[in-house]
Write a protein that holds these residues in place. Structure first.
Motif, mmCIF file in Angstrom:
data_model
loop_
_atom_site.group_PDB
_atom_site.id
_atom_site.type_symbol
_atom_site.label_atom_id
_atom_site.label_comp_id
_atom_site.label_asym_id
_atom_site.label_seq_id
_atom_site.Cartn_x
_atom_site.Cartn_y
_atom_site.Cartn_z
ATOM 1 N N GLN A 118 0.839 -1.191 0.000
ATOM 2 C CA GLN A 118 0.000 0.000 0.000
ATOM 3 C C GLN A 118 0.878 1.246 0.000
ATOM 4 O O GLN A 118 1.970 1.252 0.583
ATOM 5 N N PRO A 119 0.439 2.305 -0.647
ATOM 6 C CA PRO A 119 1.214 3.542 -0.618
ATOM 7 C C PRO A 119 1.296 4.106 0.797
ATOM 8 O O PRO A 119 0.405 3.881 1.628
ATOM 9 N N TRP A 120 2.372 4.816 1.067
ATOM 10 C CA TRP A 120 2.419 5.589 2.310
ATOM 11 C C TRP A 120 3.059 6.945 2.046
ATOM 12 O O TRP A 120 3.831 7.139 1.114
ATOM 13 N N LEU A 121 2.643 7.906 2.858
ATOM 14 C CA LEU A 121 3.146 9.274 2.792
ATOM 15 C C LEU A 121 3.720 9.659 4.142
ATOM 16 O O LEU A 121 3.320 9.111 5.184
ATOM 17 N N GLU A 122 4.631 10.606 4.141
ATOM 18 C CA GLU A 122 5.058 11.262 5.375
ATOM 19 C C GLU A 122 4.524 12.688 5.333
ATOM 20 O O GLU A 122 4.727 13.413 4.354
ATOM 21 N N VAL A 123 3.831 13.053 6.397
ATOM 22 C CA VAL A 123 3.133 14.336 6.447
ATOM 23 C C VAL A 123 3.608 15.109 7.664
ATOM 24 O O VAL A 123 3.624 14.577 8.784
ATOM 25 N N ARG A 124 3.977 16.365 7.446
ATOM 26 C CA ARG A 124 4.440 17.221 8.540
ATOM 27 C C ARG A 124 3.371 18.249 8.875
ATOM 28 O O ARG A 124 2.817 18.903 7.990
#
Length: 434
Positions: free
Chosen positions: A142-148
């Motif tokens: 599954q895709p993953w993102l890093e979010v700040r």
């Protein structure tokens, strides 16, 4: 960083809460999906692209937002007017070839985008403002993102505030990038490629226009051509409160010859060189600092991949001359939402066939007329005084945003038809002049 089993999980993530993001998120939410939007800025925020095309309203209606947009009190728009020296012509979007709305709005984008975003939230979409996507991975299951989260500390969505928490990892089934000029995934996935359109620059502001001339139609955008520099043009977009958006566009090295030039003085210099604008704006109050944007034309290697798709300006942006940006953005949102809904429902979706190919048909149609504008062929068509009503209706449809209606010969065969029509218009004009 959170461990994998502690990751936040969201069914669909949309990057950006502008028109493309708000429409895509709402269309999916209305079909039963759970959509989360991460928006880097705090709304309301300034944006150009203020003169909408009629085709946009089909997507606003489908997203259930029309009542809110109408209630916002935006300036109604029914067409586009063109001026160059003593020449003037106007196209009424209600006199068009294609089906669909014939009127639209000219909007303060800070207000318009907020209305769409608020309507998305009202319908169940979750929007997190001042949240920046800083990393993306589509290699795993599954895709993953890093979010700040940018809201801590300074509160300015320009950099990671001192003492702000580390980015958190978020997994999702699919990511739609509607980040506009930010082009988040295009940067993170190294998708950007050179555009074939030459670099241009715009200088723009908002003014209290005080236009009293009887020949000025506030229900139309006015596109003016500089009488001595035909590659330089101006937009004048009236708002409902007596103000308007005003900008000049041309080759980057011509519009802003010195990098540190005074923007307002430069804009006023160009406006003074266009007699029709100098007359219309004789009593204007220039009360807002000018701004500039350049190198905005963009393209990418691919509009989609496993687990992601690019919407609107995050993928392709042409030129502001025919206000196609928001229309392309919303059309891409509709196509992507349809594909993603089917895919998440278990269907096998051919994203090239059902998303990128049909989207690019309209984009390439717009591109032909943008290039024709700067090369002169489309200007010859626009200012031709004896055009047949049916042909004007077909051209009006394109100016109204219906660049995907292939029943229109000037859409289906845009390059050949424009070339032939321009030759006829030019030949007849030359004959009349002699």
């Amino acid at each position: 960083m959170q461990e994998a089993d502690q990751q936040e999980r969201h069914e669909i993530v949309v990057i950006g809460a502008g028109p493309a993001g708000a429409i895509a998120a709402t269309l999916l939410q209305r079909r039963g999906h759970q959509v989360t939007v991460f928006e880097r800025q705090r709304f309301p925020r300034f944006s150009i692209g203020e003169s909408l095309l009629a085709h946009c309203l089909e997507f606003v209606e489908e997203a259930g937002m029309m009542e809110a947009v109408r209630a916002a009190g935006f300036q109604e728009k029914n067409g586009a007017a063109f001026a160059c020296g003593d020449r003037y012509t106007a196209f009424d979007f209600r006199d068009k070839f294609s089906p669909g709305p014939g009127t639209t709005f000219q909007v303060l984008r800070s207000r318009f985008d907020q209305v769409l975003a608020d309507e998305a939230v009202r319908q169940g979409v979750r929007i997190h403002y001042e949240h920046e996507v800083v990393a993306a991975n589509f290699d795993g299951a599954q895709p993953w993102l890093e979010v700040r989260d940018l809201s801590a500390g300074s509160g300015a969505a320009t950099a990671a505030p001192v003492g702000a928490p580390a980015p958190r990892r978020i997994s999702t089934r699919f990511v739609l990038d509607a980040s506009g000029y930010g082009r988040v995934l295009a940067r993170l996935l190294d998708l950007e490629r050179p555009t074939h359109l030459p670099p241009r620059r715009a200088i723009f502001t908002h003014i209290e226009d005080h236009i009293t001339a009887a020949d000025f139609d506030r229900q139309k955008i006015l596109i003016s051509v500089h009488p001595e520099h035909e590659d330089v043009w101006f937009w004048t977009i009236p708002f409902s409160d007596g103000r308007c958006s005003l900008g000049v566009v041309g080759a980057q090295e011509k519009i802003l010859a010195a990098p540190n030039a005074d923007l307002m003085a430069t804009l006023r210099h160009w406006v003074d060189g266009a007699p029709n604008l100098r007359r219309l704006l004789a009593n204007a109050v220039w009360d807002t600092p000018a701004n500039t944007i350049g190198g905005y034309a963009a393209s990418v290697q691919s509009l989609h991949g496993r687990g992601w798709a690019l919407l609107g300006n995050a993928a392709e942006f042409l030129d502001p001359v025919f206000s196609s940006g928001v229309t392309i953005a919303m059309h891409s949102s509709k196509l992507a939402a349809d594909c993603l809904h089917r895919q998440l429902g278990g269907e096998t979706v051919d994203w090239a066939k059902d998303f990128s190919v049909p989207l690019m048909r309209g984009v390439n149609c717009f591109r032909t007329y943008v290039q024709g504008w700067y090369e002169g062929s489309f200007r010859d068509v626009v200012f031709f005084e004896k055009a047949q009503p049916q042909i004007r209706a077909m051209i009006s449809s394109i100016l109204a945003g219906y660049a995907w209606d292939e029943n229109n010969p000037f859409v289906a065969e845009h390059e050949r038809r424009l070339r032939m029509l321009a030759e006829v218009c030019r030949g007849m004009a030359e004959t009349a002049a002699t």
